[in-house]
Design an enzyme around this catalytic site. Structure first.
Site, PDB file in Angstrom:
ATOM      1  N   ASN A  81     -31.916  63.959  27.448  1.00 30.22           N
ATOM      2  CA  ASN A  81     -30.933  63.668  26.387  1.00 30.22           C
ATOM      3  C   ASN A  81     -31.679  63.681  25.055  1.00 30.22           C
ATOM      4  OD1 ASN A  81     -29.012  62.610  24.677  1.00 30.22           O
ATOM      5  ND2 ASN A  81     -28.966  60.574  25.616  1.00 30.22           N
ATOM      6  N   TRP A  82     -31.523  64.780  24.326  1.00 32.11           N
ATOM      7  CA  TRP A  82     -32.279  64.928  23.081  1.00 32.11           C
ATOM      8  C   TRP A  82     -31.722  64.044  21.962  1.00 32.11           C
ATOM      9  CZ3 TRP A  82     -33.397  70.942  22.334  1.00 32.11           C
ATOM     10  CH2 TRP A  82     -34.205  71.375  23.394  1.00 32.11           C
ATOM     11  N   LYS A  83     -30.535  63.486  22.175  1.00 26.04           N
ATOM     12  CA  LYS A  83     -29.874  62.673  21.138  1.00 26.04           C
ATOM     13  C   LYS A  83     -29.817  63.467  19.821  1.00 26.04           C
ATOM     14  CE  LYS A  83     -31.222  58.594  23.653  1.00 26.04           C
ATOM     15  NZ  LYS A  83     -31.509  57.169  23.668  1.00 26.04           N
ATOM     16  N   HIS A 115     -22.231  56.995  26.724  1.00 27.88           N
ATOM     17  CA  HIS A 115     -23.590  56.504  26.456  1.00 27.88           C
ATOM     18  C   HIS A 115     -23.491  55.234  25.609  1.00 27.88           C
ATOM     19  CE1 HIS A 115     -27.645  56.231  24.874  1.00 27.88           C
ATOM     20  NE2 HIS A 115     -28.024  57.014  25.865  1.00 27.88           N
ATOM     21  N   GLU A 153     -25.056  54.269  23.148  1.00 25.08           N
ATOM     22  CA  GLU A 153     -25.097  54.511  21.697  1.00 25.08           C
ATOM     23  C   GLU A 153     -23.724  54.952  21.183  1.00 25.08           C
ATOM     24  OE1 GLU A 153     -28.536  57.070  21.763  1.00 25.08           O
ATOM     25  OE2 GLU A 153     -29.784  55.334  22.277  1.00 25.08           O
ATOM     26  N   GLU A 199     -27.998  52.724  32.735  1.00 21.89           N
ATOM     27  CA  GLU A 199     -28.957  52.566  31.645  1.00 21.89           C
ATOM     28  C   GLU A 199     -28.809  51.177  31.029  1.00 21.89           C
ATOM     29  OE1 GLU A 199     -30.068  56.692  29.858  1.00 21.89           O
ATOM     30  OE2 GLU A 199     -28.263  55.996  28.895  1.00 21.89           O
ATOM     31  N   GLY A 239     -34.999  53.266  24.707  1.00 21.67           N
ATOM     32  CA  GLY A 239     -35.815  53.484  23.517  1.00 21.67           C
ATOM     33  C   GLY A 239     -36.722  52.317  23.158  1.00 21.67           C
ATOM     34  N   SER A 282     -36.221  54.276  28.871  1.00 26.06           N
ATOM     35  CA  SER A 282     -37.683  54.313  28.764  1.00 26.06           C
ATOM     36  C   SER A 282     -38.365  54.901  30.001  1.00 26.06           C
ATOM     37  CB  SER A 282     -38.232  52.913  28.464  1.00 26.06           C
ATOM     38  OG  SER A 282     -37.729  52.452  27.218  1.00 26.06           O
ATOM     39  N   GLY A 333     -34.501  60.050  27.513  1.00 30.48           N
ATOM     40  CA  GLY A 333     -34.321  60.244  26.075  1.00 30.48           C
ATOM     41  C   GLY A 333     -35.625  60.689  25.424  1.00 30.48           C
ATOM     42  N   GLY A 334     -36.333  59.729  24.844  1.00 32.78           N
ATOM     43  CA  GLY A 334     -37.547  60.027  24.066  1.00 32.78           C
ATOM     44  C   GLY A 334     -38.526  60.951  24.766  1.00 32.78           C
TER      45      GLY A 334
HETATM   46  P1  PGA Z   1     -34.914  56.589  26.334  1.00 33.76           P
HETATM   47  O1  PGA Z   1     -33.347  56.947  26.280  1.00 33.76           O
HETATM   48  O2  PGA Z   1     -35.491  57.365  27.491  1.00 33.76           O
HETATM   49  O3  PGA Z   1     -35.453  57.042  25.012  1.00 33.76           O
HETATM   50  O4  PGA Z   1     -35.018  55.123  26.556  1.00 33.76           O
HETATM   51  C1  PGA Z   1     -32.591  57.108  27.455  1.00 33.76           C
HETATM   52  C2  PGA Z   1     -31.151  57.373  27.101  1.00 33.76           C
HETATM   53  O5  PGA Z   1     -30.633  56.726  26.187  1.00 33.76           O
HETATM   54  O6  PGA Z   1     -30.494  58.221  27.724  1.00 33.76           O
END
Ligand code: PGA
Length: 264
Positions: A28-30, A113, A115, A183, A189, A228, A249-250
């Protein structure tokens, strides 16, 4: 050998479930990535993930979706959106429909998600309507659930996630390659990862919910862990019972790190 012979579950649902249970690692590149570095990253992932036992999926931001899909054509790596609108088309400035995602090559879409739930006030009902739209457009929905730190510390993690499952997942999702991503909001993050026992407990609960809701078909739904996930912890997390992949994500923004998770 006839289909299903020697397998632990009999019947079509169980057999299909086993076939579908190929691990999935989704990046997930966000809101990250411009054309040059984005395409470079996609290319590096494609080269490194060749022949992977796990299914690999990249979810870039909307402007890169068509480009990344073209870049990945024929590599076996899929692309997905990070959100879609519940309506097919119309006066919804700034929004993107599920059909548009499908049209440019997406096979999946991340929905609900945390976010999106936090930044855009998406309720379970909104997420559910989006999942329905995704299914109609031919996309497989990746529905995200997870508790906040206050909810976990208050002992409410399980009922919160149950409520999200009840409210966010329509009946139609089961025939559309539904994926669930657990999640914990506090792990996203932050570098904090849930204890392996807590992950096992929540994934077990989600599997039980799926069985109850969808019977044998619920066995074939992949449950991803997210929050994470890094090269250094992926192996242990992916070995937890009922963890069928990861939403990353990251760490999905660095090819070597992401590929280490894919291969871990
Ligand atoms: P993260 O994000 O790996 O940066 O914690 C995961 C996500 O929100 O899908």
């Amino acid at each position: 050998m006839p289909a299903g012979q020697g397998l632990p579950r009999s019947g079509q649902a169980g057999w299909m479930g086993l076939l579908a249970m190929r691990g999935l690692i989704a990046g997930n590149w966000k809101m990250n990535g411009l054309r040059g570095p984005g395409l470079e990253l996609a290319g590096a992932v494609a080269a490194g993930a060749k022949g992977s036992a796990r299914e690999v999926l990249l979810c870039p931001p909307f402007p890169l979706l068509a480009l990344v899909a073209e870049r990945l054509a024929g590599t076996g790596i899929g692309v997905g959106g990070q959100d879609c609108h519940a309506k097919v088309s119309g006066a919804h400035t700034g929004d993107v429909s599920a059909a548009m995602l499908r049209d440019v090559g997406a096979g999946y879409v991340i929905l609900g998600h945390s976010e999106r739930r936090a930044d855009h006030g998406e309720s379970d009902a909104v997420v559910r309507a989006k999942v329905e739209a995704a299914v109609v457009a031919g996309l497989s929905p990746i529905v995200c659930v997870g508790e906040t730190l206050a909810e976990r510390e208050g002992g409410r993690a399980v009922p919160v996630v149950e409520r999200q499952l009840d409210g966010s997942i329509p009946e139609t999702a089961i025939g559309a390659g539904l994926v669930i991503a657990y999640e914990p909001v506090w792990a996203i993050g932050t570098g904090k990862v849930a204890d392996l026992e807590d992950i096992e407990g929540m994934h077990g609960m989600i599997r039980g919910w799926l069985r109850q809701r969808f019977g044998g078909m619920g066995e074939g739904v992949r449950i991803l862990y997210g929050g994470s996930v890094k090269a250094g912890n992926a192996k242990a997390i992916l070995a937890v019972p009922e963890v069928n992949g990861a939403l990353v994500g990251g760490a999905s923004l660095v090819a070597e790190e992401f590929l280490a998770i894919v291969g871990g």
